[in-house]
Scaffold this active site. Sequence first.
Site, short mmCIF file in Angstrom:
data_model
loop_
_atom_site.label_atom_id
_atom_site.label_comp_id
_atom_site.label_asym_id
_atom_site.label_seq_id
_atom_site.Cartn_x
_atom_site.Cartn_y
_atom_site.Cartn_z
NE ARG A 133 -4.50 -1.51 10.36
CZ ARG A 133 -3.43 -1.05 9.70
NH1 ARG A 133 -3.45 0.14 9.18
NH2 ARG A 133 -2.37 -1.81 9.57
NE ARG A 179 6.79 -4.28 6.00
CZ ARG A 179 5.48 -4.08 6.10
NH1 ARG A 179 4.82 -3.53 5.11
NH2 ARG A 179 4.84 -4.39 7.20
CE LYS A 217 -2.09 -0.93 3.94
NZ LYS A 217 -1.58 -2.25 4.31
NE ARG A 273 6.31 -1.94 10.24
CZ ARG A 273 5.16 -1.82 9.58
NH1 ARG A 273 5.14 -1.20 8.41
NH2 ARG A 273 4.04 -2.29 10.07
NE ARG A 330 1.56 -5.82 11.04
CZ ARG A 330 2.74 -5.79 10.39
NH1 ARG A 330 3.79 -6.39 10.90
NH2 ARG A 330 2.84 -5.18 9.25
#
Length: 290
Positions: A147, A181, A70, A225, A236
């Site tokens: 969300r 990531r 996103k 992260r 998540r």
Amino acid sequence: MAAVQRLLRAAAPGGSATAAAAAAARRRMTSLAPSAAAGFPFAAEERVRRRPMAERNVQWVFLGCPGVGKGTYASRLSRLLGVPHIATGDLVRDELASTGPLAAQLAEIVNQGKLVSDEIIFNLLSKRLKKGEDQGESGFILDGFPRTVKQAEILDGVTDIDMVVNLKLREDVLLEKCLGRRICGQCGKNFNLACIDVKGENGLPAIYMEPLLPPNNCMSKLITRADDTEEVVRNRLRIYNDMSQPVEGFYREQGKLLEFDLPGGIPESWPKLLQVLNLEDQEELKLAAA
Ligand code: ADP
């Protein structure tokens, strides 16, 4: 934009934002006749109240599971269209990195992969919109917000969303992408070390995505992260399916949802996305002007 930011804040007193609050906000917005607005605490709303699309910049939302990209596509589009890319995840991480009173409370929630309370999110978003408004921003591409259906109802109560882009990718790839990531601790750019190369099976398409490698000077400064561990990513994804997927239905019913299955990495997906958004010409113009 001032309207949106103040009303978002007003709509979430003590985290008790409800559809009724959204409806009240909407009534307040739509009942303001120009003369009545003068001197009213929300007078500035007159300027931005549900302006026709032709008179303002785009107001889009990007939906999609963790790791789908996103942020990547929303930020590219924001540069192309000249509107701010506002990611509530970034707002939360900025707050986490600060020494503010919320930081410790947020760390506990975010590092478990849970959702932050509406009250906190609305406050962070309001502050960000206010700052943008002071700098003359108009329009937005929201990423990571709304969300939950409750957040979507409240947003709907205060402004018009023109379009919602729902990015989609198979779940095994999402997990790999989250685990790959990395962020450069110095320049803040995002990279991905994962090389995705999965076969098509059980009706799912094959997919290939090259890693997005950092330049040499970022290589030694890469950080992961804290919420990108396997356990937290799985949590998540679960929370996304429970809480955020219904938001797709909310916008589908309004006829605003554009479903986009990512065909691969950025080189394959970006031109296709521009094509479905009818923005190829926009990019050509921008490249020509550069
Ligand atoms: P993801 O990679 O899962 O899409 P984000 O960067 O959007 O993650 O968000 C990181 C974290 O920030 C979320 O797991 C959640 O704790 C918090 N967060 C971000 N946006 C929202 C929101 N709209 N409502 C509640 N919590 C949010």
